[in-house]
Design a protein around this motif. Structure first.
Motif, PDB file in Angstrom:
ATOM      1  N   VAL A 191      -5.280  -3.000   6.098  1.00  0.00           N
ATOM      2  CA  VAL A 191      -4.586  -4.177   6.633  1.00  0.00           C
ATOM      3  C   VAL A 191      -3.109  -4.110   6.256  1.00  0.00           C
ATOM      4  CG1 VAL A 191      -4.367  -6.686   6.535  1.00  0.00           C
ATOM      5  CG2 VAL A 191      -6.637  -5.649   6.620  1.00  0.00           C
ATOM      6  N   SER A 192      -2.844  -3.891   4.975  1.00  0.00           N
ATOM      7  CA  SER A 192      -1.451  -3.823   4.499  1.00  0.00           C
ATOM      8  C   SER A 192      -0.706  -2.661   5.142  1.00  0.00           C
ATOM      9  CB  SER A 192      -1.427  -3.679   2.974  1.00  0.00           C
ATOM     10  OG  SER A 192      -2.038  -4.784   2.354  1.00  0.00           O
ATOM     11  N   TYR A 193      -1.390  -1.544   5.272  1.00  0.00           N
ATOM     12  CA  TYR A 193      -0.770  -0.342   5.837  1.00  0.00           C
ATOM     13  C   TYR A 193      -0.310  -0.586   7.275  1.00  0.00           C
ATOM     14  CZ  TYR A 193      -0.468   4.460   7.641  1.00  0.00           C
ATOM     15  OH  TYR A 193      -0.050   5.623   8.242  1.00  0.00           O
ATOM     16  N   PHE A 194      -1.195  -1.147   8.092  1.00  0.00           N
ATOM     17  CA  PHE A 194      -0.858  -1.335   9.506  1.00  0.00           C
ATOM     18  C   PHE A 194       0.113  -2.501   9.714  1.00  0.00           C
ATOM     19  CE2 PHE A 194      -4.957   0.998  10.098  1.00  0.00           C
ATOM     20  CZ  PHE A 194      -4.418   2.088  10.757  1.00  0.00           C
ATOM     21  N   ILE A 195       0.010  -3.531   8.886  1.00  0.00           N
ATOM     22  CA  ILE A 195       0.984  -4.624   8.977  1.00  0.00           C
ATOM     23  C   ILE A 195       2.381  -4.115   8.642  1.00  0.00           C
ATOM     24  CG2 ILE A 195       1.780  -6.686   7.758  1.00  0.00           C
ATOM     25  CD1 ILE A 195      -1.024  -7.756   7.815  1.00  0.00           C
ATOM     26  N   SER A 196       2.480  -3.322   7.597  1.00  0.00           N
ATOM     27  CA  SER A 196       3.787  -2.774   7.210  1.00  0.00           C
ATOM     28  C   SER A 196       4.369  -1.907   8.318  1.00  0.00           C
ATOM     29  CB  SER A 196       3.655  -1.953   5.920  1.00  0.00           C
ATOM     30  OG  SER A 196       3.278  -2.766   4.837  1.00  0.00           O
ATOM     31  N   ALA A 197       3.517  -1.098   8.937  1.00  0.00           N
ATOM     32  CA  ALA A 197       3.982  -0.238  10.033  1.00  0.00           C
ATOM     33  C   ALA A 197       4.477  -1.076  11.202  1.00  0.00           C
ATOM     34  CB  ALA A 197       2.856   0.693  10.479  1.00  0.00           C
ATOM     35  N   ALA A 198       3.731  -2.135  11.536  1.00  0.00           N
ATOM     36  CA  ALA A 198       4.140  -3.011  12.641  1.00  0.00           C
ATOM     37  C   ALA A 198       5.476  -3.674  12.336  1.00  0.00           C
ATOM     38  CB  ALA A 198       3.060  -4.067  12.892  1.00  0.00           C
ATOM     39  N   LEU A 232      -0.466  -1.909  18.744  1.00  0.00           N
ATOM     40  CA  LEU A 232      -1.637  -1.188  18.256  1.00  0.00           C
ATOM     41  C   LEU A 232      -1.810  -1.372  16.752  1.00  0.00           C
ATOM     42  CD1 LEU A 232      -1.518   2.169  20.277  1.00  0.00           C
ATOM     43  CD2 LEU A 232      -2.847   0.104  20.737  1.00  0.00           C
ATOM     44  N   CYS A 233      -0.703  -1.397  16.025  1.00  0.00           N
ATOM     45  CA  CYS A 233      -0.780  -1.634  14.578  1.00  0.00           C
ATOM     46  C   CYS A 233      -1.389  -3.000  14.286  1.00  0.00           C
ATOM     47  CB  CYS A 233       0.608  -1.546  13.951  1.00  0.00           C
ATOM     48  SG  CYS A 233       1.246   0.128  13.804  1.00  0.00           S
ATOM     49  N   LEU A 234      -0.988  -3.995  15.061  1.00  0.00           N
ATOM     50  CA  LEU A 234      -1.545  -5.335  14.877  1.00  0.00           C
ATOM     51  C   LEU A 234      -3.047  -5.326  15.137  1.00  0.00           C
ATOM     52  CD1 LEU A 234      -1.300  -8.407  14.473  1.00  0.00           C
ATOM     53  CD2 LEU A 234      -0.791  -8.580  16.925  1.00  0.00           C
ATOM     54  N   SER A 235      -3.469  -4.674  16.207  1.00  0.00           N
ATOM     55  CA  SER A 235      -4.900  -4.612  16.522  1.00  0.00           C
ATOM     56  C   SER A 235      -5.669  -3.890  15.420  1.00  0.00           C
ATOM     57  CB  SER A 235      -5.113  -3.900  17.859  1.00  0.00           C
ATOM     58  OG  SER A 235      -4.541  -4.639  18.920  1.00  0.00           O
ATOM     59  N   ALA A 236      -5.079  -2.820  14.891  1.00  0.00           N
ATOM     60  CA  ALA A 236      -5.724  -2.090  13.799  1.00  0.00           C
ATOM     61  C   ALA A 236      -5.822  -2.968  12.554  1.00  0.00           C
ATOM     62  CB  ALA A 236      -4.949  -0.811  13.493  1.00  0.00           C
ATOM     63  N   ALA A 237      -4.764  -3.718  12.266  1.00  0.00           N
ATOM     64  CA  ALA A 237      -4.773  -4.606  11.100  1.00  0.00           C
ATOM     65  C   ALA A 237      -5.817  -5.708  11.264  1.00  0.00           C
ATOM     66  CB  ALA A 237      -3.386  -5.214  10.901  1.00  0.00           C
ATOM     67  N   GLN A 238      -5.933  -6.245  12.465  1.00  0.00           N
ATOM     68  CA  GLN A 238      -6.921  -7.302  12.714  1.00  0.00           C
ATOM     69  C   GLN A 238      -8.345  -6.776  12.551  1.00  0.00           C
ATOM     70  OE1 GLN A 238      -5.467  -8.338  16.623  1.00  0.00           O
ATOM     71  NE2 GLN A 238      -4.468 -10.207  15.888  1.00  0.00           N
ATOM     72  N   ALA A 239      -8.594  -5.575  13.074  1.00  0.00           N
ATOM     73  CA  ALA A 239      -9.927  -4.984  12.932  1.00  0.00           C
ATOM     74  C   ALA A 239     -10.230  -4.690  11.468  1.00  0.00           C
ATOM     75  CB  ALA A 239     -10.022  -3.706  13.766  1.00  0.00           C
ATOM     76  N   LEU A 276     -11.414   0.060  15.392  1.00  0.00           N
ATOM     77  CA  LEU A 276     -10.583   0.786  14.434  1.00  0.00           C
ATOM     78  C   LEU A 276     -10.758   2.292  14.597  1.00  0.00           C
ATOM     79  CD1 LEU A 276      -8.587   0.117  12.180  1.00  0.00           C
ATOM     80  CD2 LEU A 276     -10.482   0.208  10.554  1.00  0.00           C
ATOM     81  N   PHE A 277     -11.987   2.713  14.875  1.00  0.00           N
ATOM     82  CA  PHE A 277     -12.246   4.144  15.077  1.00  0.00           C
ATOM     83  C   PHE A 277     -11.418   4.682  16.235  1.00  0.00           C
ATOM     84  CE2 PHE A 277     -14.393   7.469  17.466  1.00  0.00           C
ATOM     85  CZ  PHE A 277     -14.632   8.420  16.491  1.00  0.00           C
ATOM     86  N   TRP A 278     -11.440   3.986  17.362  1.00  0.00           N
ATOM     87  CA  TRP A 278     -10.723   4.479  18.535  1.00  0.00           C
ATOM     88  C   TRP A 278      -9.217   4.461  18.325  1.00  0.00           C
ATOM     89  CZ3 TRP A 278     -12.482   7.217  22.442  1.00  0.00           C
ATOM     90  CH2 TRP A 278     -13.853   7.204  22.695  1.00  0.00           C
ATOM     91  N   LEU A 288       1.829   8.351  16.229  1.00  0.00           N
ATOM     92  CA  LEU A 288       1.845   7.564  17.461  1.00  0.00           C
ATOM     93  C   LEU A 288       1.333   6.149  17.214  1.00  0.00           C
ATOM     94  CD1 LEU A 288       2.190   7.331  20.532  1.00  0.00           C
ATOM     95  CD2 LEU A 288      -0.120   8.270  20.783  1.00  0.00           C
ATOM     96  N   LEU A 289       0.231   6.041  16.503  1.00  0.00           N
ATOM     97  CA  LEU A 289      -0.358   4.725  16.245  1.00  0.00           C
ATOM     98  C   LEU A 289       0.614   3.812  15.510  1.00  0.00           C
ATOM     99  CD1 LEU A 289      -2.671   2.681  16.097  1.00  0.00           C
ATOM    100  CD2 LEU A 289      -3.599   3.965  14.153  1.00  0.00           C
ATOM    101  N   THR A 290       1.231   4.333  14.464  1.00  0.00           N
ATOM    102  CA  THR A 290       2.109   3.492  13.644  1.00  0.00           C
ATOM    103  C   THR A 290       3.468   3.244  14.287  1.00  0.00           C
ATOM    104  OG1 THR A 290       2.806   5.462  12.393  1.00  0.00           O
ATOM    105  CG2 THR A 290       1.004   4.140  11.480  1.00  0.00           C
TER     106      THR A 290
END
Length: 332
Positions: A276-283, A259-266, A242-244, A252-254
């Motif tokens: 989790v909600s933030y990155f899932i919504s972005a994906a 990448l959003c999925l990987s961030a949500a999983q982490a 998640l840090f990286w 860029l990430l969102t």
């Protein structure tokens, strides 16, 4: 005693707060977990509520703090606010700012590197991590082994491993201060050479770090997108993953569903539900936007998003699995 040695990269306010927190976590493991959960973007100031949570935790601990090389970032517009935030803690805690903790060391380092070629001197500024094998291959005419020995004896570098040398911050700053405008083109070439070499050696994460340090976020994002799934599944620490990912600019990430999925999983593994909600919504927002480029739902779901064959349907299925897991935990 907690020591936080500041670096040039700490000019990024979010990254600074992460480093500040990790300095405390070396003494108090698990400290600031809610603070970490509240930081979505390393390039932005944490929310006031997040800082308030950290304030409450700090008030409950017994600590002393040394901030080294604070002059490196004291010109940043957010720094005065941080110093003001620290003031109330001084009633019960010792807080020391060291403006320049290595002036003599820097001077000694300057004398030792005086005799090296301009090209090598420029290359030494390319990264805060030195790979002796790259320098030997890139500069076969230079006696790098002797240089490392002299710098080691003068305590200007330390050996992190047999493959990696870490220059002291003061030496690196001195080298960087010697760079001229006309050196920039050669420096960029050397950085690219080092990045290519690192990837050839399988050190892709170090290549990403170097890209991010040099603001080449697009290429860093492409490599992370290619590597992050295997990295995560191989047992990588989800907090490190998640840090990286969050070292990339938020925009860029969102914008990249993979990448959003990987961030949500982490974040899910760490219990950071908001993230989790933030990155899932972005994906999902990015995936549904792709419907405009497909004639029907079936073709949209079969749309391939990267070279590894990831499809829209594949990401949606994994998002569903995350949500099922969240709902299951809620029931209990």
């Amino acid at each position: 005693m907690i020591r936080f040695q500041l670096e040039e990269s700490d000019r990024e306010v979010g990254r600074f707060w992460i480093g500040f927190l990790h300095a405390f976590r070396t003494i108090f493991p698990g400290f600031g977990q809610r603070f970490l959960a509240g930081i979505v973007d390393h390039h932005q100031q944490p929310a006031p509520t997040t800082i308030a949570q950290l304030t409450n935790e700090l008030e409950q601990k017994n600590w002393e703090l040394i901030l080294e090389n604070s002059s490196l970032i004291s010109s940043e517009n957010w720094w005065s606010g941080f110093v003001e935030w620290l003031q109330p803690f001084k009633e019960k805690h010792s807080i020391v700012f060291l403006e320049d903790s290595g002036k003599m060391m820097r001077k000694a380092g300057e004398e030792l590197i005086h005799g090296i070629s301009p090209k090598l001197r420029i290359a030494l500024t390319a990264s805060e991590i030195w790979w002796p094998r790259w320098f030997s291959e890139e500069f076969p005419g230079e006696n790098c082994t002797e240089l490392w020995h002299k710098l080691r004896v003068a305590n200007n570098i330390k050996d992190f491993s047999s493959e990696i040398i870490l220059p002291k911050r003061n030496l690196l700053t001195s080298l960087q201060n010697q760079l001229r405008r006309e050196d920039q083109e050669l420096l960029i070439q050397q950085i690219r050479s080092m990045i290519n070499w690192l990837q050839d050696q399988g050190e892709w994460l170090e290549a990403v770090r170097l890209m991010q340090n040099n603001k080449d976020f697009e290429q860093a994002g492409e490599i992370l997108q290619d590597k992050v799934e295997d990295w995560s599944s191989s047992g990588a620490d989800p907090l490190e993953v998640l840090f990286w990912l969050k070292e990339l600019p938020g925009v860029l990430l969102t914008s990249k569903p993979v990448l959003c999925l990987s961030a949500a999983q982490a974040a899910n593994k760490l219990g950071f539900n908001f993230q989790v909600s933030y990155f899932i919504s972005a994906a999902e927002n990015n995936l549904y936007a792709l419907q405009h480029f497909s004639r029907n739902d079936k073709l949209w779901r079969e749309m391939v998003l990267d070279e590894s064959g990831t499809t829209v349907q594949g990401i949606l299925a994994q998002i569903t699995q995350i949500r099922i897991g969240e709902n299951h935990e809620t029931e209990f």
